[in-house]
Design a protein around this motif. Structure first.
Motif, PDB file in Angstrom:
ATOM      1  N   THR A 153      -0.446  -0.155   0.417  1.00 56.95           N
ATOM      2  CA  THR A 153       0.231  -0.509   1.670  1.00 56.95           C
ATOM      3  C   THR A 153       1.384  -1.485   1.423  1.00 56.95           C
ATOM      4  O   THR A 153       2.385  -1.461   2.145  1.00 56.95           O
ATOM      5  N   SER A 154       1.277  -2.304   0.388  1.00 63.13           N
ATOM      6  CA  SER A 154       2.360  -3.232   0.057  1.00 63.13           C
ATOM      7  C   SER A 154       3.605  -2.484  -0.388  1.00 63.13           C
ATOM      8  O   SER A 154       4.736  -2.865  -0.042  1.00 63.13           O
ATOM      9  N   TYR A 183       5.145  -0.977   2.725  1.00 64.10           N
ATOM     10  CA  TYR A 183       5.797  -2.036   3.501  1.00 64.10           C
ATOM     11  C   TYR A 183       7.131  -2.429   2.882  1.00 64.10           C
ATOM     12  O   TYR A 183       8.140  -2.600   3.584  1.00 64.10           O
ATOM     13  N   ASN A 239       9.858  -0.202   3.837  1.00 61.24           N
ATOM     14  CA  ASN A 239      10.063  -0.070   5.285  1.00 61.24           C
ATOM     15  C   ASN A 239       9.509   1.248   5.835  1.00 61.24           C
ATOM     16  O   ASN A 239      10.083   1.863   6.737  1.00 61.24           O
ATOM     17  N   ASN A 270       6.910   3.090   8.049  1.00 61.52           N
ATOM     18  CA  ASN A 270       6.049   2.775   9.187  1.00 61.52           C
ATOM     19  C   ASN A 270       4.868   3.740   9.226  1.00 61.52           C
ATOM     20  O   ASN A 270       5.041   4.958   9.295  1.00 61.52           O
TER      21      ASN A 270
END
Length: 225
Positions: A165-166, A169, A172, A174
Motif C-alpha cells: 500500500t505504501s 500511495y 498517487n 487511489n
C-alpha cells in the motif's frame, strides 16, 4: 457461416434469454486468460449449474473460448471462436461439474500456458453481463472486473500489506476497494486491490521486488458496452 442462431451476439447487442450466458461468459474468459498471463495452449472449462445444462444452445461455449482468445463480448469473431482456437492449436474441453454452493452460472477454468504452467480461475456470470471472480489457484478472491484490479499473492506475514500500500500511495494510486484472503495462517495470502487508476509496469515491478511477494497480476476493466 454455420451454426448461428438467435442466441448469438450481433455486434455489441445480446440476442437471447440472458446476457449471462454470452456477454458475461466472454468477460469471464478474458479475465481468466489475463490472470493466466496469456499464451494459453490448453483449457478445460468446468461448467456448473445452468452453464452446464445450456452452454451449447446459448453460445456459452463460444463466448468462453472467445474470452480466452482475448475477444470482447461485442467482437463479431465470437461466433467463430471455436474454429479460431482450433486453428491456433489451442486445445479446449467442456465438462459438467459440481462446483459447490456457487451461482448457477459458474465456470472454473483450468488452463495450461505455453511454458507448461497451470492456472485455475473460477468465476460467475451474475446477470446483465456482470461477473464476479471468486477463486484464483484455490485462493478465495472477490472482484468484479469493473475497476483496474491488482492481484498480489504473498506470504501471510506482518508488514507485507503496508509495503504494497505504501508503493501505491507513493504513486498517487487511489484504492476503491481492498480485500485480503488467506487459507491458512502464515502461508499464502492474496491481496485484491480495485483502483481508480491504472498501475504501470514500473509499479508492478517494484511490488514484485518486495520480500515475501510471490506474484503480481494487473487486470484492466471488463468492457460493458
Amino acid at each position: 457461416m454455420k451454426g448461428i442462431g438467435v442466441f448469438d451476439i450481433l455486434g455489441p447487442i445480446m440476442i437471447g434469454p440472458s446476457s449471462s450466458h454470452t456477454a458475461g461468459a466472454a468477460r469471464l474468459g478474458k479475465i481468466a486468460g489475463s490472470i493466466a498471463g496469456g499464451n494459453i495452449v490448453e483449457v478445460t472449462f468446468l461448467l456448473h449449474g445452468s452453464f452446464a445444462k445450456t452452454y451449447k444452445g446459448h453460445g456459452t461455449d463460444r463466448a468462453l473460448v472467445a474470452g480466452i482468445l482475448g475477444m470482447e463480448p461485442s467482437d463479431e469473431r465470437l461466433r467463430d471462436s471455436l474454429d479460431i482456437a482450433k486453428k491456433s492449436n489451442i486445445k479446449f474441453l467442456f465438462k459438467e461439474a459440481d462446483l459447490g454452493d456457487v451461482h448457477p452460472n459458474t465456470v472454473k477454468f483450468v488452463m495450461r500456458t505455453i511454458d507448461n504452467k497451470y492456472c485455475e480461475v473460477m468465476g460467475s456470470s451474475i446477470g446483465g453481463g456482470s461477473i464476479q471472480i471468486i477463486e484464483v489457484n484455490d485462493n478465495e478472491v472477490d472482484f468484479t472486473g469493473i475497476y483496474e484490479t491488482l492481484i498480489v499473492t504473498h506470504k501471510d506475514a506482518p508488514g507485507v500489506i503496508n509495503s504494497v500500500t505504501s508503493i501505491l500511495y507513493s504513486e498517487n494510486i487511489n484504492v476503491a476497494f481492498m480485500r485480503v484472503f488467506r487459507n491458512h495462517k502464515g502461508q499464502e495470502a492474496t491481496m485484491i486491490f480495485e483502483m481508480d487508476n491504472k498501475v504501470n509496469d514500473e509499479i508492478i515491478e517494484n511490488i514484485k521486488k518486495l520480500g515475501l511477494v510471490y506474484n503480481v497480476i494487473s487486470i484492466s476493466p471488463a468492457k460493458i458496452s
